[in-house]
Design a protein around this motif. Sequence first.
Motif, PDB file in Angstrom:
ATOM      1  N   GLY A 106      37.735 -30.618 -23.096  1.00 36.87           N
ATOM      2  CA  GLY A 106      36.916 -29.432 -23.272  1.00 36.87           C
ATOM      3  C   GLY A 106      35.438 -29.698 -23.114  1.00 36.87           C
ATOM      4  N   PRO A 107      34.633 -28.612 -23.054  1.00 37.68           N
ATOM      5  CA  PRO A 107      33.184 -28.796 -22.961  1.00 37.68           C
ATOM      6  C   PRO A 107      32.647 -29.434 -24.248  1.00 37.68           C
ATOM      7  CG  PRO A 107      33.720 -26.479 -23.332  1.00 37.68           C
ATOM      8  CD  PRO A 107      35.011 -27.186 -23.092  1.00 37.68           C
ATOM      9  N   ALA A 108      31.900 -30.522 -24.100  1.00 41.74           N
ATOM     10  CA  ALA A 108      31.367 -31.228 -25.269  1.00 41.74           C
ATOM     11  C   ALA A 108      30.290 -30.393 -25.942  1.00 41.74           C
ATOM     12  CB  ALA A 108      30.802 -32.579 -24.854  1.00 41.74           C
ATOM     13  N   ARG A 109      30.283 -30.467 -27.268  1.00 42.61           N
ATOM     14  CA  ARG A 109      29.249 -29.801 -28.055  1.00 42.61           C
ATOM     15  C   ARG A 109      28.217 -30.864 -28.449  1.00 42.61           C
ATOM     16  NH1 ARG A 109      32.991 -25.928 -32.028  1.00 42.61           N
ATOM     17  NH2 ARG A 109      34.546 -25.429 -30.424  1.00 42.61           N
ATOM     18  N   VAL A 110      27.004 -30.700 -27.929  1.00 37.61           N
ATOM     19  CA  VAL A 110      25.990 -31.737 -28.098  1.00 37.61           C
ATOM     20  C   VAL A 110      24.737 -31.145 -28.730  1.00 37.61           C
ATOM     21  CG1 VAL A 110      24.644 -33.549 -26.975  1.00 37.61           C
ATOM     22  CG2 VAL A 110      26.895 -32.900 -26.050  1.00 37.61           C
ATOM     23  N   GLY A 111      24.383 -31.656 -29.907  1.00 40.20           N
ATOM     24  CA  GLY A 111      23.157 -31.239 -30.559  1.00 40.20           C
ATOM     25  C   GLY A 111      21.959 -31.936 -29.949  1.00 40.20           C
ATOM     26  N   LEU A 112      20.844 -31.228 -29.878  1.00 36.57           N
ATOM     27  CA  LEU A 112      19.590 -31.786 -29.385  1.00 36.57           C
ATOM     28  C   LEU A 112      18.561 -31.620 -30.489  1.00 36.57           C
ATOM     29  CD1 LEU A 112      18.154 -33.102 -27.035  1.00 36.57           C
ATOM     30  CD2 LEU A 112      17.862 -30.854 -25.984  1.00 36.57           C
ATOM     31  N   LEU A 113      18.169 -32.751 -31.088  1.00 35.77           N
ATOM     32  CA  LEU A 113      17.288 -32.747 -32.262  1.00 35.77           C
ATOM     33  C   LEU A 113      16.029 -33.530 -31.928  1.00 35.77           C
ATOM     34  CD1 LEU A 113      16.792 -32.189 -35.316  1.00 35.77           C
ATOM     35  CD2 LEU A 113      18.058 -34.299 -35.788  1.00 35.77           C
ATOM     36  N   ALA A 114      14.976 -32.816 -31.544  1.00 33.08           N
ATOM     37  CA  ALA A 114      13.756 -33.497 -31.118  1.00 33.08           C
ATOM     38  C   ALA A 114      12.617 -32.500 -31.004  1.00 33.08           C
ATOM     39  CB  ALA A 114      13.969 -34.190 -29.768  1.00 33.08           C
ATOM     40  N   GLY A 115      11.405 -33.051 -30.982  1.00 31.20           N
ATOM     41  CA  GLY A 115      10.235 -32.234 -30.717  1.00 31.20           C
ATOM     42  C   GLY A 115      10.038 -32.047 -29.221  1.00 31.20           C
TER      43      GLY A 115
END
Length: 478
Positions: free
Chosen positions: A50-59
């Motif tokens: 399935g499509p990966a769920r990827v968090g993006l945590l950055a400024g």
Amino acid sequence: MLTSLISTALRGHGDRVAVTDHQTSLTYRELAALADTTARELTAVLPSAGPARVGLLAGNSADYVVLYLALLRAGCVPFLIDSTSGPDETTAVVADCGLDLLLHETDKPLPETATPRGTSRRFGVAAFPARPDRPELDDRTEVCRFTSGSTGRPLCIEFSGQAVHRAALGWAEGTGLTGADSIACFASLSNGLAFNTSLLAAFLTGARLHLGRGLPTATRVARTLAGSRATRLVGFPALYESLARRAPDRDAFRLLRVAVSSAAPLSGQTRRQFTDLTGVPVHNYYGVAEAGPLTFAADPGHDPGLGQPLPGVSLRAGTDGEPGPIEVRSPSMGTRYLNAPGVLAGRTTADGHYRTGDLGYLDRGSLVLTGRLSQLVNVGGRKVDAVQVAEALRRADGVRDAVVLQVPDRHGDGALGAVLAGDASLDPGAVRRQVAGQLAAHKVPTLLRVVAEIPRGSTGKPAMAELRRLFEQPQVPA
């Protein structure tokens, strides 16, 4: 859909400058190539199902933009997390949304369940155990963003590619954004103000995007505007307050034509001071996380409110100066809350208008915002207006700012609490006695905490989770 749209846009603008930050400058061609390369690198650590769920945590940074585009190209669903989120908030997002991976700046504290998987574009990559009970994504979802969480746990909003595209098109058309513009953006890209005005909208038109980050001091902002030859400035109220206090060299603003502020209210005094110092008006804007950008004041000198509806937007509010509930419908509506099934549908009318919770009225087609429909705290079965109590607290001697909220007392029952911003010498008991003469007894907070400054998120709204944690400490004598 977004991958195809963005690829076409990047190819079309070729060697024009696309995105810059304090140390990087990328043309559209270079941005496309880096996004392709990074997408291939990420594929090696993505789960196969399935499509990966990827968090993006950055400024903000050029690398943030590269990673966002790379995730789309790799077939992932990016989850854009507020860069100010602490480990508890990040842990909640991972659990609520069933993230597979997290791309993060290496100094960000991670949830205990995270397993490091190397780096990408100077970002750390962390993986999480599979959760068989995680909520299913809507088939149309291409990007997920979050509400501010100012009144509780952040809600994850699912957006289709079509909704993201229409938000960008509406903003570009409604505000006159063109490829000749250079945007200096100090708002976090995870927030709707920046996401909708300064990301896809810039790329579709071929504009140049310069990303600022960190404390928006007057000197830093002026230097950025001059270096990027900015024609547009996007930021939260703290940016304009800093500029109004420090009065930077007016020459830095000579190319600036549009300044946009949103999220927390910008005072009329700050607005006037900024314009007097720079010669640039601050354009009002109204948007909500669930529905995208909604209004824009093209003529701020004569517009009575927050501007006219952007293309395709429908507004309902009070009339003839009488406030009423504000309901909105736009082409860029979110599909649902991933971590709160049925809640978004419950806030939407039968004809598709989202109930914002704001109050206001329409004046010559412009939206005038007057307040919130309800900011009531239920304490012992009695309703207390948190705004009224906070205003009384701010008038007390030595109190610079105040936030009122419901917190548990030592027995676990609901009590009225308040966090006060003031010097260490501020006496909470004296504050209580002072407001007791102005408010009914049940409206006087029983639990008080004193801090140097009210903690706020990247939008300027109070960080409610952090404020609630203050009451896990022993009670201040009052």
